[in-house]
Design a protein around this motif. Structure first.
Motif, PDB file in Angstrom:
ATOM      1  N   UNK A  68      54.302   3.642  18.574  1.00  0.00           N
ATOM      2  CA  UNK A  68      54.922   2.349  18.871  1.00  0.00           C
ATOM      3  C   UNK A  68      55.231   2.226  20.357  1.00  0.00           C
ATOM      4  N   UNK A  69      55.702   3.315  20.934  1.00  0.00           N
ATOM      5  CA  UNK A  69      55.966   3.404  22.375  1.00  0.00           C
ATOM      6  C   UNK A  69      54.679   3.103  23.151  1.00  0.00           C
ATOM      7  N   UNK A  70      53.579   3.728  22.733  1.00  0.00           N
ATOM      8  CA  UNK A  70      52.303   3.528  23.412  1.00  0.00           C
ATOM      9  C   UNK A  70      51.813   2.097  23.282  1.00  0.00           C
ATOM     10  N   UNK A  71      51.978   1.501  22.101  1.00  0.00           N
ATOM     11  CA  UNK A  71      51.555   0.111  21.890  1.00  0.00           C
ATOM     12  C   UNK A  71      52.259  -0.812  22.877  1.00  0.00           C
ATOM     13  N   UNK A  72      53.570  -0.614  23.043  1.00  0.00           N
ATOM     14  CA  UNK A  72      54.317  -1.440  23.989  1.00  0.00           C
ATOM     15  C   UNK A  72      53.752  -1.306  25.405  1.00  0.00           C
ATOM     16  N   UNK A  73      53.386  -0.089  25.782  1.00  0.00           N
ATOM     17  CA  UNK A  73      52.842   0.136  27.123  1.00  0.00           C
ATOM     18  C   UNK A  73      51.482  -0.525  27.290  1.00  0.00           C
ATOM     19  N   UNK A  74      50.608  -0.373  26.286  1.00  0.00           N
ATOM     20  CA  UNK A  74      49.265  -0.928  26.395  1.00  0.00           C
ATOM     21  C   UNK A  74      49.289  -2.460  26.383  1.00  0.00           C
ATOM     22  N   UNK A  75      50.173  -3.051  25.595  1.00  0.00           N
ATOM     23  CA  UNK A  75      50.274  -4.514  25.567  1.00  0.00           C
ATOM     24  C   UNK A  75      50.796  -5.042  26.894  1.00  0.00           C
ATOM     25  N   UNK A 112      63.476   5.539   7.218  1.00  0.00           N
ATOM     26  CA  UNK A 112      63.634   5.965   8.607  1.00  0.00           C
ATOM     27  C   UNK A 112      62.450   5.543   9.482  1.00  0.00           C
ATOM     28  N   UNK A 113      61.268   5.365   8.892  1.00  0.00           N
ATOM     29  CA  UNK A 113      60.083   5.043   9.684  1.00  0.00           C
ATOM     30  C   UNK A 113      60.188   3.713  10.436  1.00  0.00           C
ATOM     31  N   UNK A 114      60.651   2.599   9.805  1.00  0.00           N
ATOM     32  CA  UNK A 114      60.753   1.348  10.576  1.00  0.00           C
ATOM     33  C   UNK A 114      61.649   1.470  11.803  1.00  0.00           C
ATOM     34  N   UNK A 115      62.690   2.297  11.694  1.00  0.00           N
ATOM     35  CA  UNK A 115      63.552   2.507  12.849  1.00  0.00           C
ATOM     36  C   UNK A 115      62.812   3.139  14.005  1.00  0.00           C
ATOM     37  N   UNK A 116      61.867   4.056  13.694  1.00  0.00           N
ATOM     38  CA  UNK A 116      61.087   4.681  14.770  1.00  0.00           C
ATOM     39  C   UNK A 116      60.132   3.679  15.414  1.00  0.00           C
ATOM     40  N   UNK A 120      60.579   2.990  19.318  1.00  0.00           N
ATOM     41  CA  UNK A 120      59.397   3.204  20.148  1.00  0.00           C
ATOM     42  C   UNK A 120      59.083   1.994  21.014  1.00  0.00           C
ATOM     43  N   UNK A 121      59.170   0.800  20.433  1.00  0.00           N
ATOM     44  CA  UNK A 121      58.949  -0.420  21.219  1.00  0.00           C
ATOM     45  C   UNK A 121      59.977  -0.528  22.346  1.00  0.00           C
ATOM     46  N   UNK A 122      61.230  -0.198  22.023  1.00  0.00           N
ATOM     47  CA  UNK A 122      62.273  -0.275  23.043  1.00  0.00           C
ATOM     48  C   UNK A 122      62.061   0.717  24.173  1.00  0.00           C
ATOM     49  N   UNK A 123      61.739   1.961  23.825  1.00  0.00           N
ATOM     50  CA  UNK A 123      61.474   2.957  24.864  1.00  0.00           C
ATOM     51  C   UNK A 123      60.258   2.558  25.702  1.00  0.00           C
ATOM     52  N   UNK A 124      59.255   1.981  25.057  1.00  0.00           N
ATOM     53  CA  UNK A 124      58.071   1.547  25.795  1.00  0.00           C
ATOM     54  C   UNK A 124      58.390   0.462  26.806  1.00  0.00           C
ATOM     55  N   UNK A 125      59.198  -0.522  26.391  1.00  0.00           N
ATOM     56  CA  UNK A 125      59.582  -1.586  27.321  1.00  0.00           C
ATOM     57  C   UNK A 125      60.410  -1.034  28.473  1.00  0.00           C
ATOM     58  N   UNK A 126      61.293  -0.070  28.172  1.00  0.00           N
ATOM     59  CA  UNK A 126      62.083   0.542  29.249  1.00  0.00           C
ATOM     60  C   UNK A 126      61.184   1.293  30.223  1.00  0.00           C
ATOM     61  N   UNK A 127      60.138   1.944  29.709  1.00  0.00           N
ATOM     62  CA  UNK A 127      59.222   2.673  30.583  1.00  0.00           C
ATOM     63  C   UNK A 127      58.400   1.725  31.436  1.00  0.00           C
ATOM     64  N   UNK A 128      57.996   0.591  30.874  1.00  0.00           N
ATOM     65  CA  UNK A 128      57.300  -0.423  31.675  1.00  0.00           C
ATOM     66  C   UNK A 128      58.216  -0.910  32.793  1.00  0.00           C
ATOM     67  N   UNK A 129      59.480  -1.180  32.439  1.00  0.00           N
ATOM     68  CA  UNK A 129      60.439  -1.622  33.454  1.00  0.00           C
ATOM     69  C   UNK A 129      60.579  -0.587  34.558  1.00  0.00           C
ATOM     70  N   UNK A 130      60.635   0.691  34.173  1.00  0.00           N
ATOM     71  CA  UNK A 130      60.743   1.771  35.147  1.00  0.00           C
ATOM     72  C   UNK A 130      59.542   1.800  36.079  1.00  0.00           C
ATOM     73  N   UNK A 131      58.332   1.782  35.521  1.00  0.00           N
ATOM     74  CA  UNK A 131      57.127   1.871  36.345  1.00  0.00           C
ATOM     75  C   UNK A 131      56.995   0.684  37.289  1.00  0.00           C
ATOM     76  N   UNK A 132      57.318  -0.501  36.789  1.00  0.00           N
ATOM     77  CA  UNK A 132      57.215  -1.688  37.639  1.00  0.00           C
ATOM     78  C   UNK A 132      58.253  -1.657  38.758  1.00  0.00           C
TER      79      UNK A 132
END
Length: 397
Positions: A68-75, A112-116, A120-132
């Protein structure tokens, strides 16, 4: 060091050439983006002990988050220049905090899976924010290293307290504590840049993304090999320590020492990046990381494990920002760096599932480290021609 202001009066230059608010924002974004990568291993250990989940189930659970983290980054990657780091960080906080609190209320695997997925989407968006945000400083690798130094200083404390919270309040308390940590970090969103990049095209004029160059593909392959090889064992690191008789608290102490080493190392890296322009630092970091990766699953004493963990962490957090700096040198707009982070998460997802299956089939984690060493060495071999070429016409990374 001083420089004159507009009136001609000398004033002190901000440390690392970054204003303090920007440094705080990048540090908070770094820590917010990597909570899952660093502390899911504690959750996995506690979930196995509390609910009897198997390594394969926990591999799937960890893979769900990182995919999910990766999907956020690729999108986000094709739209990177038009996105606001400040808004991304705020949205990331809302997603992660809500999902962690909800995960604290259930012990059912399928619940527990939907929570991950959401975390994952949230961590991905935070990582995009960091890189930008790092890309807009003019010295991305330096900014990322400074952020990692702040992150690791904070994580030293968290590595000590989270296992104690688990002992006192169980896995429910650990989920709640990580939610609170995310909320505090994402509150620093106003310190990040707002709006799109200065050179971003108007949103109505964005066309299909340009093709990735051969250098870009080499960068992505190297990142894939590095992250798959080095991070396949990471979600199960606490279980690896447990397998040789080490407690979760002992592992937390080892990880705290390792994160302190990362903080010192990245302070050094942040002050030296731009001066050491050869290919040596990144390639040496990859080789050292490879060797320490093998040691993590083959040593049998607590002291040897602690030493391997410290070397692994410090070398990994040297190699990663230097590799992202190389990605910025290839594509300065940040698209390739965001794609690299997405590849990292994709490979970690596959690696965690692979490790879970290997542990189930072989009855332990011993073979994972040596296999990771071989793959990390392949990453260094793949990256070598690119960094040598860039070193001949040094960019400001």
């Amino acid at each position: 060091m001083t420089e004159p202001d507009t009136t001609g009066t000398p004033r002190r230059r901000p440390i690392l050439s970054l204003p303090w608010p920007a440094l705080a924002g990048i540090g908070a974004a770094t820590a917010a983006a990597h909570i899952g990568n660093n502390f899911t291993t504690f959750l996995i250990g506690r979930l196995i002990d509390r609910y009897g989940f198997t390594p394969v189930q926990m591999g799937v659970w960890s893979m769900t988050e990182t995919l999910s983290y990766a999907v956020a980054m690729f999108v986000a990657a094709p739209r990177a220049a038009a996105l606001s780091p400040r808004i991304l960080m705020g949205v990331a906080g809302l997603l992660v905090v809500s999902a962690q609190f909800l995960s604290a209320t259930t012990g059912l695997f399928m619940a527990l899976l939907p929570g991950r997925i959401v975390t994952g989407l949230g961590y991905g968006l935070a990582n995009v924010a960091l890189n930008l945000a790092a890309g807009r400083t003019g010295h991305p690798a330096r900014a990322l290293s400074a952020g990692i130094a702040l992150q690791t200083a904070l994580y030293t404390f968290v590595n000590l307290t989270l296992p104690l919270i688990g002992v006192r309040f169980g896995v429910t308390g650990m989920f709640a504590a990580l939610a609170a940590l995310s909320a505090c970090l994402c509150a620093a969103a106003p310190c990040l840049p707002g709006g799109r990049a200065p050179t971003a095209p108007d949103a109505t004029r964005i066309r299909y993304p340009r093709r990735i160059s051969p250098a870009g593909w080499r960068m992505l392959v190297a990142m894939a090999l590095f992250t798959f090889g080095s991070l396949a064992i990471w979600p199960f690191m606490e279980r690896t320590a447990h397998a040789i008789g080490l407690s979760a608290f002992y592992y937390g102490c080892c990880q705290s020492i390792a994160t302190l080493g990362c903080a010192v190392g990245n302070i050094v890296l942040a002050t030296r990046t731009g001066h050491d322009r050869g290919s040596g630092p990144v390639l040496l970091s990859l080789v050292i990381c490879a060797v320490s990766c093998a040691a993590l699953t083959t040593v049998s004493s607590g002291i040897a494990f602690a030493l391997a963990l410290v070397i692994f962490n410090v070398s990994w957090f040297f190699a990663y920002p230097l590799m992202l700096g190389t990605a910025f040198a290839v594509e300065p707009d940040g698209r390739l760096a965001v794609l690299c982070s997405g590849v990292w998460l994709l490979m970690m997802s596959l690696g965690s599932l692979t490790t879970g299956v290997m542990a189930w089939a072989m009855g332990g984690y011993g073979a994972v480290g040596p296999a990771g060493m071989v793959i990390c060495l392949a990453a260094a071999f793949t990256l070598r021609p690119l960094v040598r070429k860039l070193a001949s016409t040094p960019p400001a990374i």
